[in-house]
Design an enzyme around this catalytic site. Structure first.
Site, short mmCIF file in Angstrom:
data_model
loop_
_atom_site.label_atom_id
_atom_site.label_comp_id
_atom_site.label_asym_id
_atom_site.label_seq_id
_atom_site.Cartn_x
_atom_site.Cartn_y
_atom_site.Cartn_z
NE ARG A 21 23.40 144.56 -37.10
CZ ARG A 21 22.69 143.77 -36.34
NH1 ARG A 21 23.16 143.42 -35.16
NH2 ARG A 21 21.52 143.32 -36.73
CB SER A 112 19.91 144.89 -34.10
OG SER A 112 19.09 144.11 -33.30
CG HIS A 113 21.32 144.09 -30.00
ND1 HIS A 113 21.21 143.49 -31.23
CD2 HIS A 113 22.51 143.72 -29.51
CE1 HIS A 113 22.29 142.76 -31.47
NE2 HIS A 113 23.09 142.89 -30.45
CE LYS A 125 18.07 142.25 -41.70
NZ LYS A 125 17.48 141.42 -40.63
CG ASP A 276 15.66 144.70 -31.01
OD1 ASP A 276 14.49 144.78 -31.42
OD2 ASP A 276 16.59 144.25 -31.69
CG ASP A 278 15.98 145.76 -35.52
OD1 ASP A 278 16.16 145.43 -34.33
OD2 ASP A 278 16.23 145.01 -36.47
CG ASP A 280 14.90 142.12 -34.84
OD1 ASP A 280 15.28 142.64 -33.78
OD2 ASP A 280 15.67 141.88 -35.79
NE ARG A 281 18.57 140.98 -30.77
CZ ARG A 281 19.77 140.62 -30.33
NH1 ARG A 281 20.04 140.63 -29.04
NH2 ARG A 281 20.72 140.27 -31.17
CB SER A 364 20.08 136.40 -29.53
OG SER A 364 19.46 136.01 -30.75
CE LYS A 375 16.31 138.91 -33.68
NZ LYS A 375 17.34 138.83 -34.73
NE ARG A 495 26.52 136.73 -29.16
CZ ARG A 495 26.47 138.02 -28.81
NH1 ARG A 495 26.67 138.37 -27.56
NH2 ARG A 495 26.21 138.96 -29.71
C1 G16 Z 1 21.06 139.07 -35.12
C2 G16 Z 1 20.51 137.90 -35.86
C3 G16 Z 1 20.11 136.83 -34.89
C4 G16 Z 1 21.25 136.47 -33.98
C5 G16 Z 1 21.78 137.70 -33.31
C6 G16 Z 1 23.02 137.48 -32.46
O1 G16 Z 1 20.06 139.64 -34.35
O2 G16 Z 1 19.39 138.26 -36.63
O3 G16 Z 1 19.67 135.74 -35.61
O4 G16 Z 1 20.85 135.55 -33.02
O5 G16 Z 1 22.10 138.66 -34.28
O6 G16 Z 1 24.07 137.18 -33.28
P1 G16 Z 1 25.55 137.13 -32.75
O7 G16 Z 1 25.53 136.12 -31.63
O8 G16 Z 1 26.33 136.69 -33.94
O9 G16 Z 1 25.93 138.50 -32.24
P2 G16 Z 1 19.80 141.21 -34.41
O10 G16 Z 1 18.65 141.42 -33.48
O11 G16 Z 1 21.10 141.82 -33.96
O12 G16 Z 1 19.50 141.50 -35.85
#
Ligand code: G16
Length: 542
Positions: A21, A112-113, A125, A276, A278, A280-281, A364, A375, A495
């Site tokens: 990213r 993603s978000h 990815k 979100d 894409d 998945d959330r 998350s 997810k 975090r």
């Molecule tokens: C991704 C991963 C998740 C993870 C999240 C937060 O989500 O697929 O498994 O929990 O990032 O990761 P970090 O705490 O390292 O920022 P997504 O929705 O961004 O693809």
């Protein structure tokens, strides 16, 4: 004809928690995306004629990278590329398409978000044949390849029309533009009791779903409004926009504020949800009742047998380490194993493939099952609706009933975003060095029982992933976890995950910040957050 383009490596093409990213401006440099995609293909070495799925969340720069990827795929021997119409496939839908059509893998184009637009974020990815994110062995090899790459391969061909469903020849490869929604919506019908939900809607169940101008709009309109009978308008912000309307497509209390205002207002429908960028959330909120993702995992696991796809029961539950232990007690009650993995959906893949876990979840806002290997936001929404429809119960009543039975894990995550990397690294290394001195120490009413750096031994392939977050566990079941995000694109994000367990019969109806105040004070005393970061408050609390 295959064209070989000379190139030189870029530093920093290391996939994070979920792929590579970076800012769009970084991806838009000549050779940048091409180098990464070629490195993926150099590592996975597709069999001649293999199928590749390409899906994107529709964000700015999506179409450009899809055209680049199609050309590079054709030059690397793929026989067929499946791509969603308009370049769109939600991440869970891409996972399903990879599995359904026997693809060798897929490129999921998403940050993603994270926000989208010319000055915002993009991501690539690689997912493997099981439909899930590539495990660390592969992402490490891809990174190593990016550091030695000296050429990428392409074919000279006009852009493929991504807006017309049908097939186009690109050299000897075929590109099939497919309906992004149909396969996924059909899969959902096999898992959930659509008739029961339709009946509940006819009996007055109301809902609102915020697609946040991101990828889930078309999926939610098809499933919620067309197949389940919720009235038109139930889905808001349902048209995917390249910049998500200028918002962060992150379904939390900050970025989905409108939804929260509705759900805590006088005209709240029975059920509110969001997804979100894409897809998945998920965010679940009932009338005046927010359900934390960790609680949602536990409540879904406890009731999943009410959905046809899970009527036979669960084989096991898996959660990421920072996710609260609420699901652990459900697993215990069901007599099934609970697996604690590092953050990152990729760590669930082996457990799901081996049939050891059925449902997985992360703090998350990620929940999902063995139906795909990502997810899945709408899946969680539909399982909730299925449970509410069958049980004829409100979200609030279900939550209270759950806590009365299992106790309640009060939980919050404090994020300190865009920190100077050195400050964040200094905090983590100092804390890491002090862990052994913490057991026995008291911080207000809390006494440290154990402090360690989380390391995971994958029970399926025997691999070890070390340094996956620093844990401070207190007597009585409260806990603080410190970790640096692996998905940010600006500086470092710290975090801090805070959790307090209140057993059944205890104080189950209190405000979360009050219940966590001792832990918040302890977090600063233990890690020196203010001292290292100069921040008196987190940027985001979820
Ligand atoms: C991704 C991963 C998740 C993870 C999240 C937060 O989500 O697929 O498994 O929990 O990032 O990761 P970090 O705490 O390292 O920022 P997504 O929705 O961004 O693809």
């Amino acid at each position: 004809m295959i064209v070989t383009v000379p190139t030189t490596p870029f530093a920093g093409q290391k996939p994070g928690t979920s792929g590579l990213r970076k800012k769009v401006k970084v991806f838009a440099q000549a050779n940048y995306a091409e180098n990464f995609i070629q490195s993926v293909f150099d590592v996975v070495r597709p069999e001649p004629g293999a199928i590749l799925v390409i899906g994107g969340d529709g964000r700015y720069h999506n179409r450009t990278v899809i055209q680049q990827a199609i050309r590079i795929a054709a030059a690397n021997g793929y026989g067929r590329v499946l791509v969603g119409k308009g370049g769109i496939l939600s991440t869970p839908a891409a996972s399903h398409v990879i599995r359904k059509y026997g693809a060798s893998g897929g490129l999921v184009l998403s940050a993603s978000h994270n926000p989208g637009g010319p000055d915002e974020d993009f991501g690539i990815k690689y997912n493997i044949a099981n439909g899930g994110p590539a495990p660390e062995g592969i992402t490490d090899a891809i990174y190593a390849r990016t550091q030695g790459i000296d050429r990428w391969l392409t074919v000279e061909t006009p852009d493929v029309d991504l807006d017309a469903i049908g097939e186009t020849a690109v050299g000897t490869m075929t590109v099939a533009v497919i309906d992004p929604v149909a396969d996924y919506a059909d899969l959902m019908e096999t898992l959930f009791d659509f008739a029961a939900i339709r009946q509940a809607v006819a009996d007055g169940l109301t809902a609102t779903f915020d697609a946040m101008s991101a990828v889930t709009g078309p999926y939610a309109i098809e499933i919620l409004e067309k197949r389940l009978g919720f009235p038109a308008g139930t889905v808001r912000n349902g048209i995917p926009l390249e910049d998500f309307g200028g918002h962060h497509p992150d379904p939390n209390m900050v970025h989905a504020k409108e939804l929260f205002d509705t759900m805590f207002g006088p005209d709240a429908p029975d059920f509110g949800a969001a997804s979100d960028g894409d897809g998945d959330r998920n965010l679940i909120v009932g009338k005046a009742r927010f359900v934390t993702p960790s609680d949602s995992l536990a409540m879904l696991a406890a009731n999943a047998h009410l959905a046809p796809g899970y009527a036979a029961g669960l084989k096991g539950i898996a959660r990421s380490m920072p996710t609260s232990a609420a699901a652990d007690r459900v697993a215990q009650a069901l007599g099934i194993p609970l697996y604690e993995t590092p953050t990152g959906w990729k760590f669930f893949g082996n457990l799901l493939d081996a049939g050891m876990a059925t449902i997985c979840g992360e703090e998350s806002a990620g929940t999902g099952s063995d139906h795909v290997r990502e997810k899945d936001g709408l899946w969680a929404v539909l399982l909730w609706l299925n449970i509410l429809a069958v049980r004829k119960i409100s979200v609030d009543a279900l939550a209270r009933e759950h806590w009365a039975l299992y106790g309640r894990n009060y939980y919050a995550r404090h994020d300190y975003e865009a920190l100077p990397t050195e400050a964040a690294d200094a905090l983590m290394s100092e804390l890491s060095a002090s862990l052994s001195t913490l057991p026995g120490k008291a911080f207000g009413p809390l006494t440290v029982a154990v402090a360690d750096s989380f390391s995971y031994l994958d029970p399926v392939d025997g691999s070890t992933s070390a340094n996956q977050g620093l844990r401070v566990l207190f007597e009585g079941g409260s806990r603080i976890v410190f970790r640096l995000s692996g998905t940010g694109t600006e500086g470092a994000t710290l975090r801090v995950y805070l959790e307090r367990f209140e057993p059944a019969g205890g104080e189950l109806d209190r405000e979360t910040p009050d219940m966590l105040s001792d832990l918040i004070a302890a977090a600063d005393a233990i890690a020196g957050i203010v001292r290292h970061t100069g921040r008196n408050e987190p940027s985001v609390i979820t």
